[in-house]
Design an enzyme around this catalytic site. Structure first.
Site, PDB file in Angstrom:
ATOM      1  CE  LYS A  11      -4.162  -1.901   2.433  1.00  0.00           C
ATOM      2  NZ  LYS A  11      -3.560  -3.394   2.574  1.00  0.00           N
ATOM      3  CG  ASP A  22      -3.214  -2.518   5.871  1.00  0.00           C
ATOM      4  OD1 ASP A  22      -4.418  -3.184   6.379  1.00  0.00           O
ATOM      5  OD2 ASP A  22      -2.551  -3.260   5.380  1.00  0.00           O
ATOM      6  CB  CYS A  70      -6.931  -8.456   5.516  1.00  0.00           C
ATOM      7  SG  CYS A  70      -5.778  -8.906   6.911  1.00  0.00           S
TER       8      CYS A  70
END
Length: 484
Positions: free
Chosen positions: A115, A178, A231
């Protein structure tokens, strides 16, 4: 395969979609490949791609490898940084956060770098990218990946989010979190995560994620943007975390981003008292599109604020600067970095942030590593080779994919020169030589000691040194084992 609690929870939530969801989790998804637009355009890569590809719907530079994915990580184009192997679901992050060239951007949990490098590409290497990773080992991997991909506007840190929040409150235009999570999207491929899964684990992660999100929020300027990503699928770690955060931080609002048809909405009905605006979150499901799946929530801090950011000046001795510029004149067509130079322990960097802003922090790499001063000479670093275009070098040895010399170079072996290679004042191309109109007159006196940029099909791989009737490979030792 999955626990009874996992299966029952998702059967109730998804209803008729449950079987497709479970089968998608068990199925091996195609390897994602993101073209590195710092090196070339997607259409240019398609013309030379070693693999058949299928596009990722929400990412114009993203593809899925249809055949040969086992070779993708050991291909010379990978070594040259032409692409990054990345799950398609994660390719949505840069598009949602939408960083602009010249902005100040922070990736708070950046390793291994997929990312972060995507953000740098969208920024066109302009502005400031802070790539932070709290795990030291993963921070090293992050540094290697950003180097390979030619990212030149990043400072890489190994710091705790709390430390950054206290030091840099309200500094950044855009922040990406993240967050560490239970990893439900990859349970079938991660035995450790599979064995550890439990409802209590979800709650522990949710508490950690909420704290991390609060730290990240402190770093966003008024009017700035914050993207939360996981995720995992559990509403406890996704909608639940966002709902609790918004209740505690009324200066942030959840934004409904531009939506691709495969961007499923958030599910406020899966948490108690969920606000309808939680539908503006984005869910990517493995049974509806490519990739393992992901959750995103785009937040905007209300208000507007002008930041009087300090100007970045050079901190380099006159002698080191002279040697660096001398190297550039003799080996390159232009000086690649002229501002924000930093001399640190003999190494020379171009740093995106003034040193006074990061002194005292755990810095893995303060910027683009240009080279070092050693025994009265400037020696270029591997990062310099990967951060410039081939046409910027005075001498280039370009190797084709099917060349035995290419593998020899990547193994660190000596490359024999053809007789014509011994001519002075020439540049190498495709094993032959072409004369450069930019050739420096001073090179005649340095015959046999010139630096040569080695490329594969026109894309930089690293440096070699001419001498002894050939070229000495200077490909980094720690990368050579992969080509043995």
């Amino acid at each position: 395969m999955y626990s009874a609690a996992f299966n029952e929870g998702w059967r109730q939530r998804l209803g008729p979609e449950y079987e497709d969801f479970i089968q998608a989790l068990k199925k091996r998804t195609g390897q994602g490949l993101r073209v590195n637009t710092l090196k070339l355009k997607p259409e240019e890569f398609l013309r030379i791609s070693p693999f058949p590809l299928k596009e990722v719907p929400w990412c114009p530079e993203g593809w899925v490898i249809l055949e040969g994915e086992e070779r993708a990580g050991r291909h010379p184009f990978h070594a040259a940084g032409l692409y990054y192997l990345q799950d398609p679901s994660t390719m949505a992050a840069a598009g949602l956060l939408n960083p602009q060239p010249g902005e100040w951007v922070l990736d708070l949990c950046a390793a291994p770098g997929g990312k972060a490098s995507h953000l740098a590409a969208r920024m066109e290497n302009k502005g400031v990218l802070v790539a932070n990773e709290v795990n030291p080992r993963r921070a090293s991997v992050l540094a290697f990946n950003l180097e390979r991909l030619g990212v030149t506007n990043a400072i890489i840190l190994n710091e705790r989010p709390e430390t950054l929040a206290a030091r840099w409150a309200g500094l950044f235009d855009r922040v990406l979190v993240d967050a560490p999570c239970s990893g439900e999207a990859i349970l079938a491929r991660d035995p450790g995560a599979f064995r550890a899964w439990s409802r209590s684990l979800l709650q522990r992660f949710a508490r950690r994620q909420l704290n991390l999100l609060h730290q990240a929020a402190c770093l966003v300027r008024p009017g700035g943007w914050l993207l939360y990503a996981t995720c995992t699928f559990s509403p406890e770690e996704n909608e639940g975390v966002i709902a609790r955060f918004l209740k505690a931080r009324p200066d942030f609002v959840l934004v409904d981003p531009p939506r691709h048809p495969l961007f499923a909405p958030g599910r406020p009905d899966w948490i108690e008292g969920g606000d309808p605006s939680l539908r503006w979150a984005v869910r990517l499901w493995p049974h509806l599109g490519p990739g393992h799946g992901h959750f995103y929530a785009l937040l905007k801090r209300q208000g507007e604020g002008y930041l009087d950011r300090p100007r970045n000046r050079s901190h380099i001795s006159p002698e080191a600067e002279r040697l660096y510029e001398e190297f550039c004149r003799e080996n390159l067509k232009e000086i690649p970095a002229t501002e924000g130079l930093l001399e640190e322990g003999g190494r020379i960097y171009q740093v995106p942030l003034p040193p006074e802003m990061w002194r005292g922090l755990k810095v893995v790499r303060p910027g683009w590593w240009l080279g070092r001063v050693y025994k009265g000479c400037f020696q270029p670093d591997h990062a310099l080779a990967l951060g410039i275009k081939a046409e910027k070098a005075l001498r280039v040895r370009d190797l084709s994919l099917d060349s035995a010399e290419l593998k020899a170079y990547l193994r660190g072996e000596f490359l024999e020169e053809a007789p014509a290679d011994r001519l002075a004042g020439q540049s190498l191309y495709k094993g032959r030589l072409y004369r450069s109109k930019y050739q420096s007159e001073t090179l005649e006196g340095n015959k046999g000691k010139e630096w040569v940029l080695v490329t594969v099909e026109g894309f930089p791989l690293g440096w070699a040194r001419a001498g002894g009737g050939g070229l000495k490979s200077l490909y980094p030792r720690h990368f050579r084992a992969a080509w043995g």
